[in-house]
Scaffold this motif. Structure first.
Motif, mmCIF file in Angstrom:
data_model
loop_
_atom_site.group_PDB
_atom_site.id
_atom_site.type_symbol
_atom_site.label_atom_id
_atom_site.label_comp_id
_atom_site.label_asym_id
_atom_site.label_seq_id
_atom_site.Cartn_x
_atom_site.Cartn_y
_atom_site.Cartn_z
ATOM 1 N N UNK A 57 22.813 20.316 97.079
ATOM 2 C CA UNK A 57 22.139 19.184 96.437
ATOM 3 C C UNK A 57 20.969 19.714 95.642
ATOM 4 N N UNK A 58 20.826 19.249 94.434
ATOM 5 C CA UNK A 58 19.648 19.526 93.611
ATOM 6 C C UNK A 58 18.893 18.207 93.541
ATOM 7 N N UNK A 59 17.701 18.202 94.119
ATOM 8 C CA UNK A 59 16.903 16.977 94.220
ATOM 9 C C UNK A 59 15.704 17.112 93.294
ATOM 10 N N UNK A 60 15.530 16.135 92.415
ATOM 11 C CA UNK A 60 14.442 16.155 91.451
ATOM 12 C C UNK A 60 13.108 15.836 92.095
ATOM 13 N N UNK A 63 12.629 12.701 93.994
ATOM 14 C CA UNK A 63 13.395 12.505 95.219
ATOM 15 C C UNK A 63 14.834 12.095 94.999
ATOM 16 N N UNK A 64 15.228 11.869 93.752
ATOM 17 C CA UNK A 64 16.602 11.494 93.458
ATOM 18 C C UNK A 64 17.489 12.729 93.399
ATOM 19 N N UNK A 65 18.745 12.571 93.819
ATOM 20 C CA UNK A 65 19.711 13.656 93.723
ATOM 21 C C UNK A 65 20.108 13.800 92.265
ATOM 22 N N UNK A 66 19.855 14.976 91.700
ATOM 23 C CA UNK A 66 20.158 15.261 90.301
ATOM 24 C C UNK A 66 21.579 15.791 90.166
ATOM 25 N N UNK A 67 21.995 16.604 91.129
ATOM 26 C CA UNK A 67 23.323 17.218 91.085
ATOM 27 C C UNK A 67 23.783 17.471 92.510
ATOM 28 N N UNK A 68 25.066 17.319 92.745
ATOM 29 C CA UNK A 68 25.626 17.689 94.035
ATOM 30 C C UNK A 68 26.905 18.471 93.796
ATOM 31 N N UNK A 69 27.243 19.305 94.758
ATOM 32 C CA UNK A 69 28.439 20.138 94.622
ATOM 33 C C UNK A 69 28.978 20.446 96.010
#
Length: 91
Positions: A57-60, A63-69
């Motif tokens: 998870x890339x969290x901005x 606090x929002x998730x910017x990217x997930x994989x």
């Protein structure tokens, strides 16, 4: 870290050795990166809907998730996601 990037590693193995296991892994793979270590208990895995390991998870900063994989991702791809997020773009 100066640019606002922090890595958090969460382990689902034995809680008693999770912190030590993650620290050893991180030191071997990326010894110069700042990071936090956490044990992902059942509540955490449910909250983040983790069904595959690894899950990234890339969290901005908001606090929002910017990217997930789900699964492994190439280093170049992860760097691209981080750079995009640092420049205010959604990867």
């Amino acid at each position: 870290e100066k640019q606002g990037v922090v890595f958090i590693a969460a382990n689902r193995d034995d809680a008693a050795t999770a912190e030590q296991d993650i620290r050893l892994f991180a030191q071997r793979v990326a010894p110069d990166l700042p990071r936090f270590v956490a044990y992902a208990d059942d509540a955490t895995t449910r909250a983040y809907q983790i069904r595959v390991l690894p899950t990234l998870y890339l969290i901005g900063p908001d606090g929002d998730v910017v990217q997930s994989h789900l699964g492994l991702a190439p280093e170049a791809q992860i760097r691209h996601w981080i750079e995009a997020a640092l420049h205010g773009n959604r990867p």
